[in-house]
Structures are given as C-alpha cells and as structure tokens.
Motif scaffolding. Structure first.
Motif, PDB file in Angstrom:
ATOM      1  N   LYS A 110      -0.838 -10.324  -3.322  1.00  0.00           N
ATOM      2  CA  LYS A 110      -1.861 -11.291  -2.954  1.00  0.00           C
ATOM      3  C   LYS A 110      -3.232 -10.646  -2.999  1.00  0.00           C
ATOM      4  O   LYS A 110      -3.441  -9.549  -2.498  1.00  0.00           O
ATOM      5  CB  LYS A 110      -1.584 -11.805  -1.535  1.00  0.00           C
ATOM      6  N   LEU A 111      -4.188 -11.328  -3.599  1.00  0.00           N
ATOM      7  CA  LEU A 111      -5.537 -10.789  -3.705  1.00  0.00           C
ATOM      8  C   LEU A 111      -6.428 -11.396  -2.642  1.00  0.00           C
ATOM      9  O   LEU A 111      -6.353 -12.579  -2.335  1.00  0.00           O
ATOM     10  CB  LEU A 111      -6.121 -11.067  -5.100  1.00  0.00           C
ATOM     11  N   VAL A 132      -3.484   2.198   1.098  1.00  0.00           N
ATOM     12  CA  VAL A 132      -2.396   1.916   2.032  1.00  0.00           C
ATOM     13  C   VAL A 132      -2.319   0.420   2.321  1.00  0.00           C
ATOM     14  O   VAL A 132      -1.239  -0.186   2.283  1.00  0.00           O
ATOM     15  CB  VAL A 132      -2.590   2.712   3.342  1.00  0.00           C
ATOM     16  N   VAL A 133      -3.470  -0.197   2.617  1.00  0.00           N
ATOM     17  CA  VAL A 133      -3.498  -1.628   2.908  1.00  0.00           C
ATOM     18  C   VAL A 133      -3.031  -2.435   1.693  1.00  0.00           C
ATOM     19  O   VAL A 133      -2.272  -3.402   1.822  1.00  0.00           O
ATOM     20  CB  VAL A 133      -4.916  -2.067   3.328  1.00  0.00           C
ATOM     21  N   PHE A 134      -3.446  -2.018   0.500  1.00  0.00           N
ATOM     22  CA  PHE A 134      -3.086  -2.759  -0.715  1.00  0.00           C
ATOM     23  C   PHE A 134      -1.582  -2.709  -0.970  1.00  0.00           C
ATOM     24  O   PHE A 134      -0.950  -3.724  -1.242  1.00  0.00           O
ATOM     25  CB  PHE A 134      -3.843  -2.188  -1.918  1.00  0.00           C
ATOM     26  N   PHE A 135      -1.001  -1.517  -0.866  1.00  0.00           N
ATOM     27  CA  PHE A 135       0.424  -1.389  -1.170  1.00  0.00           C
ATOM     28  C   PHE A 135       1.314  -1.937  -0.056  1.00  0.00           C
ATOM     29  O   PHE A 135       2.431  -2.362  -0.320  1.00  0.00           O
ATOM     30  CB  PHE A 135       0.772   0.070  -1.466  1.00  0.00           C
ATOM     31  N   LYS A 136       0.816  -1.930   1.172  1.00  0.00           N
ATOM     32  CA  LYS A 136       1.612  -2.448   2.286  1.00  0.00           C
ATOM     33  C   LYS A 136       1.463  -3.954   2.444  1.00  0.00           C
ATOM     34  O   LYS A 136       2.435  -4.662   2.745  1.00  0.00           O
ATOM     35  CB  LYS A 136       1.211  -1.746   3.590  1.00  0.00           C
ATOM     36  N   LEU A 137       0.236  -4.473   2.275  1.00  0.00           N
ATOM     37  CA  LEU A 137      -0.039  -5.879   2.555  1.00  0.00           C
ATOM     38  C   LEU A 137      -0.452  -6.679   1.325  1.00  0.00           C
ATOM     39  O   LEU A 137      -0.541  -7.905   1.387  1.00  0.00           O
ATOM     40  CB  LEU A 137      -1.128  -6.001   3.625  1.00  0.00           C
ATOM     41  N   GLY A 138      -0.739  -5.986   0.220  1.00  0.00           N
ATOM     42  CA  GLY A 138      -1.169  -6.689  -0.979  1.00  0.00           C
ATOM     43  C   GLY A 138      -2.580  -7.221  -0.900  1.00  0.00           C
ATOM     44  O   GLY A 138      -2.956  -8.114  -1.666  1.00  0.00           O
ATOM     45  N   LEU A 139      -3.394  -6.697   0.022  1.00  0.00           N
ATOM     46  CA  LEU A 139      -4.773  -7.164   0.189  1.00  0.00           C
ATOM     47  C   LEU A 139      -5.726  -6.255  -0.570  1.00  0.00           C
ATOM     48  O   LEU A 139      -5.686  -5.031  -0.424  1.00  0.00           O
ATOM     49  CB  LEU A 139      -5.152  -7.202   1.668  1.00  0.00           C
TER      50      LEU A 139
END
Length: 289
Positions: free
Chosen positions: A36-37, A256-263
C-alpha cells in the motif's frame, strides 16, 4: 517493481542410469500483494496573515500557564531535593540528558508527522496537517502568537508531567530530567519559530543562543526546507541532526516501516508543488474600495 518473472522453473536432472533421467520441476504461484502506498497529498490552505487561527485565546494562555507551572514545579523540586541531599552533579547531568532527549524526540516526531498520515489521522491529524502545510507556507509560524504556538504541547506536557511531579517530587535526579525534557519539548515550537525569524528582528539573547548551538540555528533549519526535505528534523538544539543524517537513521526507519506496513514516506516522492515554498504576502488584507 519486481524484476523476477511470475514463474520460476527449477530443472534438475539426476542420472539414474545410462538411459533413465528423472526431471523435477517446481513452480511458484504468482503473487498480487503490492504494498500500500501512502497518499502524497497535503490538504491544507494558507491562512491569511490576520487569520484568527493565528491568534491566542484565553484557553491557549491557560494551557501554556499550566504547562509552565508543571515544568517549574519539576525544576524547583529538583533544586530543593539537591539542597536537602547535597547532591548536585547527578541532577545537573540528568537535566542535560533531558535536554538532549528533547532534541532527539523532536526530530523523531517531526520526521513521523512530515512523512506519514494526513489531517484525518486519529489523535495526530491536526499536527500532521499543520507541519505538512508548514513546508509550503513556513512564514506562518512566525505570525502565530506565543500561546497559540505552544498550547497544544503545553496541554500534553501538563497531562504527562503533573502525575510525575506528584509521585516523584522527592527524587531530584528524576525531576531534573523530566523538568528539562518536558520544558524543552513544550517550547520546541517557539525555538522552531525563532529558526524561521529574521536575525535583525530576534532578541539578541536568542541570536546568541542560536549561534552557540544551544537553540537550533536559522541556517541549519533552513536546510530542512530545501530539497530533498529529508534531513535536519530536530528543532530544539539541532545537536542530533548531523549524527542522524550522516548515519541515515531516518532512511533506515523508513525502510522498516515500508517493509513492515507497506507505507511509503513522503520523502521518497519527487518534490512537487505541495512542498514548494510560497513566499509571504506583502499585505495582510486587501484594503476596502
């Protein structure tokens, strides 16, 4: 964008005998779980220079007064406790650590609300909306009245610090740390406003503290408002900025946030008009005909 094919074929031939071979094929099914972006839109409009939202109300002043009282109570308890116990070095050191902690905390918080969420985000929405709009109209912070600029943080500090004052009032080391940390956090928005001020219009003592590195300097914070808008987040003293930026700490957190939450953080997007500064209007209001 994935550079791998949808199907991965692994062929392995094993010679059983001279005339027989066994072939094993493994196929992985395609996945359709793109991350999710984060929406990269800042939904704010610039306030007019005479906008009532920039003015202080009596409620704002009351919260700032309450916040200042809790901070002064902590520091007073630290001094009284130091006199009673004849311990001075530890409370002073704890106060210095609190000062350093406040600068680091301001940077982490600033990074978070600059890069994630929007005005609809629970709890932090108004702060996110204000800080993201601040990139486009940074001059508005210098137009906010003192209590208007500080009351939100003063309210939070009051709720956090008052119970600590009541429970740990006889602990000078604890009081020194929380008093200095909370005081610097509460006034961080004023330090931030001074970093946007014109040197000739600032009090000489403020300029001296900025030049000495005690408060975040105008030149250091100006770098935060230049492309790529992903550095110098700390706004108390700025002492942590070089350390955090050189070691790419926030870039690591973003991964970390991108790979964990997709943000996806806003700092990864190409700069656009939402982050391009608009100059301060020359007139506050239009004169009636």
């Amino acid at each position: 964008m994935s550079i791998l094919p949808h199907h991965l074929h692994l062929h392995h031939a094993v010679a059983i005998s001279r005339h027989h071979r066994v072939y094993c094929t493994a196929t992985t099914p395609p996945k359709n779980n793109r991350p999710k972006l984060q929406k990269l839109v800042i939904n704010v409009t610039p306030p007019k220079l005479d906008d009532p939202s920039l003015k202080s109300t009596w409620a704002h002043r009351a919260w700032v007064a309450t916040g200042c009282t809790t901070v002064l109570l902590s520091l007073t308890n630290s001094i009284i406790g130091s006199i009673d116990t004849h311990i001075w070095v530890e409370p002073i050191l704890s106060g210095f650590v609190g000062y350093l902690f406040a600068d680091l905390g301001s940077g982490v918080y600033h990074w978070g609300i600059d890069n994630y969420g929007d005005a609809s985000t629970p709890v932090f929405g108004s702060q996110i909306d204000a800080f993201q709009g601040h990139h486009k109209w940074p001059w508005t912070i210098t137009k906010r009245e003192f209590a208007n600029n500080l009351y939100a943080l003063a309210r939070v500090i009051t709720y956090i610090l008052l119970p600590i004052d009541l429970i740990a009032h006889d602990q000078p080391v604890v009081m020194g740390f929380v008093g200095m940390a909370c005081g610097c956090i509460m006034f961080s928005q004023q330090f931030h406003a001074w970093a946007h001020g014109t040197k000739s219009k600032l009090p000489p003592v403020v300029v001296a503290l900025q030049d000495a590195g005690v408060l975040v300097s105008r030149s250091q914070h100006a770098d935060h408002h230049r492309q790529p808008y992903n550095n110098n987040y700390c706004i108390v003293s700025g002492i942590w900025n070089k350390f955090l930026d050189e070691r790419k700490v926030f870039e690591a957190l973003e991964m970390v946030v991108f790979f964990k939450l997709g943000l996806r953080p806003r700092s990864w997007s190409e700069p656009n008009t939402d982050w391009t500064e608009e100059m301060e209007p020359s007139l506050t209001t239009s004169s009636p005909p």
